[in-house]
Scaffold this active site. Structure first.
Site, PDB file in Angstrom:
ATOM      1  N   HIS A  35      -2.697  -7.203  -0.581  1.00  0.00           N
ATOM      2  CA  HIS A  35      -2.397  -5.767  -0.693  1.00  0.00           C
ATOM      3  C   HIS A  35      -1.246  -5.627  -1.692  1.00  0.00           C
ATOM      4  O   HIS A  35      -0.412  -6.523  -1.813  1.00  0.00           O
ATOM      5  CB  HIS A  35      -1.979  -5.272   0.695  1.00  0.00           C
ATOM      6  CG  HIS A  35      -1.744  -3.802   0.820  1.00  0.00           C
ATOM      7  ND1 HIS A  35      -0.570  -3.190   0.451  1.00  0.00           N
ATOM      8  CD2 HIS A  35      -2.542  -2.809   1.302  1.00  0.00           C
ATOM      9  CE1 HIS A  35      -0.645  -1.897   0.703  1.00  0.00           C
ATOM     10  NE2 HIS A  35      -1.829  -1.632   1.217  1.00  0.00           N
TER      11      HIS A  35
ATOM     12  N   ASP B  99       1.590 -11.627   6.038  1.00  0.00           N
ATOM     13  CA  ASP B  99       1.398 -10.187   6.103  1.00  0.00           C
ATOM     14  C   ASP B  99       0.349  -9.934   7.189  1.00  0.00           C
ATOM     15  O   ASP B  99      -0.842 -10.155   6.984  1.00  0.00           O
ATOM     16  CB  ASP B  99       0.926  -9.685   4.722  1.00  0.00           C
ATOM     17  CG  ASP B  99       0.423  -8.250   4.763  1.00  0.00           C
ATOM     18  OD1 ASP B  99       0.351  -7.666   5.865  1.00  0.00           O
ATOM     19  OD2 ASP B  99       0.084  -7.725   3.687  1.00  0.00           O
TER      20      ASP B  99
ATOM     21  N   LYS C 192      -1.081   0.707  12.632  1.00  0.00           N
ATOM     22  CA  LYS C 192      -2.412   0.078  12.670  1.00  0.00           C
ATOM     23  C   LYS C 192      -2.644  -0.595  14.031  1.00  0.00           C
ATOM     24  O   LYS C 192      -3.667  -1.223  14.256  1.00  0.00           O
ATOM     25  CB  LYS C 192      -2.536  -0.959  11.547  1.00  0.00           C
ATOM     26  CG  LYS C 192      -2.410  -0.326  10.149  1.00  0.00           C
ATOM     27  CD  LYS C 192      -2.636  -1.358   9.071  1.00  0.00           C
ATOM     28  CE  LYS C 192      -2.042  -1.001   7.746  1.00  0.00           C
ATOM     29  NZ  LYS C 192      -2.802  -0.051   6.949  1.00  0.00           N
TER      30      LYS C 192
ATOM     31  N   CYS D 244      -5.522  -0.246  -2.140  1.00  0.00           N
ATOM     32  CA  CYS D 244      -4.242  -0.856  -2.541  1.00  0.00           C
ATOM     33  C   CYS D 244      -4.410  -2.355  -2.782  1.00  0.00           C
ATOM     34  O   CYS D 244      -3.523  -3.157  -2.444  1.00  0.00           O
ATOM     35  CB  CYS D 244      -3.142  -0.606  -1.518  1.00  0.00           C
ATOM     36  SG  CYS D 244      -2.785   1.128  -1.294  1.00  0.00           S
TER      37      CYS D 244
END
Ligand code: 7TS
Length: 407
Positions: free
Chosen positions: A124, A201, A227, A365
């Site tokens: 990302h 991540d 999320k 993204c």
């Protein structure tokens, strides 16, 4: 056949009763952000109605209550990811801020001209741009491990790119554009063999997979609350205590200090050294409630149910000749990225919306991933605990309709 309590879970999410036009909402944009259960919404209203004040500051009853709630949530996060101490749980705005914190604090202290930072080709933007900025500032070099046409990391190439100059490996646990789950244990083992720090991540992995930072042995793990069925504006940076102790503050001001004079300032201990200013108190409490909610369902049950959903959706998608799936890794989370012959992904998104179906269309993204697959964008259906096979049927029927009309 799973006994996942899908109907009960759907009842827990009030927004699922909304209609889009005349159609029931089919919300399949969970990788962008997911919806909130009543328990999370209630935890926030309860705080504001009965227990709200600033934290760590007052001796008065409400401040003590709010602080207890806030620190209680930190304990829940610690248990959820199996950190060794609450000192290792830093509250930040989200994954993006967590990665920027590492780049600016760990990066500026440990990375110098000629050093290398290793990422993958499926990151990302928030795990690319902070490193580009750091490299510009320090003269370090950003290395990118390639992926194959299934959307998997080419592990041999990744290993090959680890060198004596590598100071940090920063890798996505689960890709938002492809769904790929990276072999993070092998990645960490390869980095550890050379004493290199690893940041994962976890923005996409955390709602789908049980994460144990001690078993993984990663140095840093970043994720976003929004999320994970929690509010937006809150996220977590996990870091090993010894590393965090050695890092300078990232922002400064109130709460991160122990003693201030005009001559010098003594910083607060962990985790407060990295939490300058009044934090997002209610969002932290909401994150704690989301973790309670998910823990009651069980992360392993969630992973099993979502694997079933993904298999079902993939099989149906493969039955549509004009549809091409982007991202077919063997190890994959509940994300279905796809393109259709002759129909631009943005049109897919708009037309599915007219049927009540929310998917994301765009580059997610992750522009380098789009470049690699030579597509301008993809349409992406991403699944959560409240999605059903029936909703996948609605999606697939919608896609068939689009192809009939526009294909
Ligand atoms: N890393 C990954 C893998 C992500 O998917 C995202 C957000 C981020 C980092 C950034 O998280 P944030 O909470 O700080 O914004 N991904 C997406 C997405 O796929 N669609 O919208 C946001």
């Amino acid at each position: 056949m799973t006994t996942f309590p899908i109907e009960k879970i759907r009842e827990d999410f009030p927004i699922l009763k909304e209609k889009i036009g005349n159609n029931p909402l089919v919300y399949l944009d969970n990788a962008a952000t997911c919806q909130k259960p009543q328990a999370v919404i209630d935890s926030i209203s309860h705080l504001y109605m009965h227990e709200y004040a600033n934290v760590h500051r007052g001796v008065h009853t409400l401040s003590v209550k709010a602080t207890d709630r806030y620190e209680g949530a930190r304990e829940k996060v610690k248990n959820f990811i199996n950190a060794t101490s609450t000192k290792e749980i830093i509250f930040v705005k989200g994954t993006t801020e967590a990665i920027n914190l590492i780049a600016q604090s760990f990066g500026k202290t440990n990375i110098k001209a000629g050093d290398e930072i290793l990422i993958t080709a499926m990151e990302h933007h928030s795990n690319i741009v902070p490193w580009q900025i750091l490299c510009k500032e320090t003269g370090a070099v950003l290395k990118v491990a390639p992926i194959n046409l299934q959307g998997e990391l080419i592990f041999a190439e990744f290993e090959h790119l680890i060198s004596d100059k590598t100071k940090l490996v920063s890798v996505v646990h689960m890709s938002n554009a492809l769904g790929t789950i990276n072999p993070v244990k092998a990645i960490i083992a390869a980095a550890k063999a050379k004493n290199i720090a690893v940041l994962l991540d976890g923005a996409q992995a955390i709602p789908h997979i049980s994460v144990d930072v001690q078993a993984l042995d990663c140095d840093f793990y970043a994720f976003s609350g929004h999320k994970l069925y929690a509010p937006s504006g809150i996220g977590v940076l996990y870091g090993k205590q010894a590393l965090l102790e050695a890092m300078p503050p990232y922002q400064s001001g109130g709460d991160m200090i122990r003693k201030v004079t005009f001559e010098a300032t003594e910083y607060n201990g962990l985790p407060y050294k990295f939490e300058a200013g009044t934090p997002s108190i209610a969002d932290v409490v909401g994150l704690g409630a989301a973790i309670d909610y998910l823990t009651a369902i069980g992360m392993d049950n969630i992973a099993a149910y979502e694997a079933e959903l993904l298999d079902y959706a993939t099989e149906k998608a493969k039955g549509i000749a004009a549809l091409k799936i982007i991202g077919e890794a063997k190890d994959k989370g509940a994300i279905l990225s796809f393109v259709l012959d002759k129909i631009h992904p943005h049109d897919i998104g708009t037309m599915l919306d007219s049927l009540g179906i929310a998917v994301r269309a765009g580059h997610h993204c992750a522009m380098p991933v789009m470049d690699f697959f030579e597509v301008p964008a993809t349409a992406r259906a991403s699944f959560a605990i409240y999605n059903s096979k029936q909703e996948i049927d609605v999606l697939m029927n919608g896609i068939e309709q689009l192809i009939e009309v526009f294909g």
